[in-house]
Write a protein that holds these residues in place. Structure first.
Motif, PDB file in Angstrom:
ATOM      1  N   ARG A 149       0.853  -1.190   0.000  1.00 18.49           N
ATOM      2  CA  ARG A 149       0.000   0.000   0.000  1.00 18.49           C
ATOM      3  C   ARG A 149       0.887   1.237   0.000  1.00 18.49           C
ATOM      4  NH1 ARG A 149      -2.225  -3.377   3.988  1.00 18.49           N
ATOM      5  NH2 ARG A 149      -4.241  -4.233   3.384  1.00 18.49           N
ATOM      6  N   LEU A 150       0.488   2.233  -0.801  1.00 16.28           N
ATOM      7  CA  LEU A 150       1.240   3.487  -0.797  1.00 16.28           C
ATOM      8  C   LEU A 150       1.030   4.207   0.526  1.00 16.28           C
ATOM      9  CD1 LEU A 150       0.712   5.123  -4.313  1.00 16.28           C
ATOM     10  CD2 LEU A 150       2.739   3.948  -3.459  1.00 16.28           C
ATOM     11  N   ASP A 151       2.109   4.735   1.078  1.00 22.99           N
ATOM     12  CA  ASP A 151       1.984   5.526   2.295  1.00 22.99           C
ATOM     13  C   ASP A 151       1.796   6.996   1.912  1.00 22.99           C
ATOM     14  OD1 ASP A 151       4.526   6.568   1.648  1.00 22.99           O
ATOM     15  OD2 ASP A 151       5.555   5.291   3.099  1.00 22.99           O
ATOM     16  N   HIS A 152       1.736   7.866   2.895  1.00 21.78           N
ATOM     17  CA  HIS A 152       1.490   9.289   2.625  1.00 21.78           C
ATOM     18  C   HIS A 152       2.638   9.954   1.870  1.00 21.78           C
ATOM     19  CE1 HIS A 152       3.661   9.203   6.446  1.00 21.78           C
ATOM     20  NE2 HIS A 152       4.078  10.416   6.153  1.00 21.78           N
ATOM     21  N   GLN A 153       3.792   9.292   1.780  1.00 21.37           N
ATOM     22  CA  GLN A 153       4.914   9.823   1.009  1.00 21.37           C
ATOM     23  C   GLN A 153       4.985   9.216  -0.397  1.00 21.37           C
ATOM     24  OE1 GLN A 153       8.183   8.877   3.598  1.00 21.37           O
ATOM     25  NE2 GLN A 153       7.885  10.723   4.829  1.00 21.37           N
ATOM     26  N   GLY A 154       4.000   8.390  -0.754  1.00 29.45           N
ATOM     27  CA  GLY A 154       3.977   7.782  -2.084  1.00 29.45           C
ATOM     28  C   GLY A 154       4.902   6.592  -2.235  1.00 29.45           C
ATOM     29  N   CYS A 155       5.213   5.921  -1.122  1.00 31.40           N
ATOM     30  CA  CYS A 155       6.103   4.758  -1.153  1.00 31.40           C
ATOM     31  C   CYS A 155       5.389   3.535  -0.599  1.00 31.40           C
ATOM     32  CB  CYS A 155       7.352   5.012  -0.308  1.00 31.40           C
ATOM     33  SG  CYS A 155       8.355   6.371  -0.909  1.00 31.40           S
ATOM     34  N   TYR A 156       5.786   2.374  -1.091  1.00 31.62           N
ATOM     35  CA  TYR A 156       5.308   1.135  -0.497  1.00 31.62           C
ATOM     36  C   TYR A 156       6.169   0.829   0.724  1.00 31.62           C
ATOM     37  CZ  TYR A 156       2.644  -0.031  -4.763  1.00 31.62           C
ATOM     38  OH  TYR A 156       1.769  -0.036  -5.814  1.00 31.62           O
ATOM     39  N   GLY A 157       5.524   0.637   1.845  1.00 27.40           N
ATOM     40  CA  GLY A 157       6.246   0.223   3.037  1.00 27.40           C
ATOM     41  C   GLY A 157       6.396  -1.286   3.021  1.00 27.40           C
ATOM     42  N   ALA A 158       6.649  -1.830   4.185  1.00 25.21           N
ATOM     43  CA  ALA A 158       6.734  -3.291   4.304  1.00 25.21           C
ATOM     44  C   ALA A 158       5.365  -3.881   3.947  1.00 25.21           C
ATOM     45  CB  ALA A 158       7.128  -3.674   5.721  1.00 25.21           C
ATOM     46  N   PRO A 159       5.359  -4.980   3.213  1.00 26.48           N
ATOM     47  CA  PRO A 159       4.075  -5.561   2.808  1.00 26.48           C
ATOM     48  C   PRO A 159       3.402  -6.297   3.958  1.00 26.48           C
ATOM     49  CG  PRO A 159       5.846  -6.975   2.090  1.00 26.48           C
ATOM     50  CD  PRO A 159       6.491  -5.758   2.696  1.00 26.48           C
ATOM     51  N   ASP A 160       2.093  -6.434   3.836  1.00 23.00           N
ATOM     52  CA  ASP A 160       1.347  -7.359   4.691  1.00 23.00           C
ATOM     53  C   ASP A 160       1.353  -8.691   3.970  1.00 23.00           C
ATOM     54  OD1 ASP A 160       0.670  -5.451   6.602  1.00 23.00           O
ATOM     55  OD2 ASP A 160      -1.181  -4.902   5.551  1.00 23.00           O
ATOM     56  N   ILE A 161       1.605  -9.762   4.699  1.00 24.79           N
ATOM     57  CA  ILE A 161       1.572 -11.107   4.121  1.00 24.79           C
ATOM     58  C   ILE A 161       0.528 -11.886   4.903  1.00 24.79           C
ATOM     59  CG2 ILE A 161       2.878 -13.200   3.603  1.00 24.79           C
ATOM     60  CD1 ILE A 161       5.381 -11.396   3.444  1.00 24.79           C
ATOM     61  N   LEU A 162      -0.493 -12.321   4.193  1.00 24.43           N
ATOM     62  CA  LEU A 162      -1.650 -12.945   4.826  1.00 24.43           C
ATOM     63  C   LEU A 162      -1.957 -14.298   4.198  1.00 24.43           C
ATOM     64  CD1 LEU A 162      -3.933  -9.784   4.545  1.00 24.43           C
ATOM     65  CD2 LEU A 162      -2.574 -10.438   6.537  1.00 24.43           C
ATOM     66  N   GLU A 163      -2.644 -15.137   4.952  1.00 26.55           N
ATOM     67  CA  GLU A 163      -3.157 -16.383   4.393  1.00 26.55           C
ATOM     68  C   GLU A 163      -4.438 -16.084   3.634  1.00 26.55           C
ATOM     69  OE1 GLU A 163      -3.057 -20.088   6.776  1.00 26.55           O
ATOM     70  OE2 GLU A 163      -2.515 -18.715   8.398  1.00 26.55           O
ATOM     71  N   LEU A 164      -4.726 -16.878   2.627  1.00 29.46           N
ATOM     72  CA  LEU A 164      -5.971 -16.722   1.869  1.00 29.46           C
ATOM     73  C   LEU A 164      -7.082 -17.460   2.596  1.00 29.46           C
ATOM     74  CD1 LEU A 164      -4.789 -17.126  -1.838  1.00 29.46           C
ATOM     75  CD2 LEU A 164      -5.069 -15.040  -0.500  1.00 29.46           C
TER      76      LEU A 164
END
Length: 194
Positions: free
Chosen positions: A155-170
């Motif tokens: 997800r883009l943060d308020h600075q327009g960068c992707y932070g660390a991703p969320d990794i989830l189970e489906l």
């Protein structure tokens, strides 16, 4: 299909439009990438399930869902279409700004892009496309790992960068941050058994 070697060099959307219609390619900053042959049945099952779950939730909103093949042109600035060096085909893309849509597909980043990973394209989707989507402002980028039943979300943060991703189970359901009220309810693992 042409050999990849025949597509070495730097290309633009004008070149891309002259290539045979029965071939699928993406351009990333002028470099041609062959799309893998017909996706696996599991890949197709995920696309079908996602379209069935997402599309109805967008009724009444300005947002629209598109499935590949659907050309998304990503200009560096205001260059003419023929000079654009990046054209991608996310497995699924949601656009909420309809001014980005035209007869050729879309010009500009989707709000939400989804890639269902295949072994032959996983590295490109994780590395090149992630950087590309971040640079062009794709607000939310999902990578679905069908065999492992994992989801990676950028997800883009308020600075327009992707932070660390969320990794989830489906499992259960996952909310779409950029589309309040939209969520994906994941099919049970045995839903894809042959």
């Amino acid at each position: 299909m042409l050999q990849l070697a025949e597509k070495l060099g730097q290309f633009t959307y004008a070149d891309y439009c002259r290539w045979p219609e029965d071939e699928r390619w993406e351009l990333i900053e002028g470099e041609a990438f062959a799309m893998c042959p017909a996706p696996t049945w599991m890949h197709q099952e995920f696309i079908t399930a996602l379209v069935a779950r997402i599309h109805p939730q967008l009724d009444g909103s300005p947002c629209r869902l598109y499935a590949a093949p659907f050309d998304v042109r990503l200009p560096k600035a205001n260059e003419a279409d023929d000079l654009i060096a990046t054209v991608v085909q996310p497995d699924l893309a949601v656009f909420c700004d309809r001014s980005r849509l035209d007869a050729k597909g879309a010009r500009g980043a989707p709000d939400w892009a989804i890639e269902i990973l295949s072994p032959s394209t996983a590295a490109k989707d994780h590395i090149r496309k992630r950087a590309l989507y971040e640079r062009h402002g794709v607000r939310e980028y999902w990578l679905i790992h069908p065999d492992d039943r994992l989801l990676t979300i950028y997800r883009l943060d308020h600075q327009g960068c992707y932070g660390a991703p969320d990794i989830l189970e489906l499992t259960g359901s996952t909310e779409v941050s950029v589309l309040p009220g939209v969520r994906v309810d994941w099919p049970a693992p045995d839903a894809f058994d042959l």
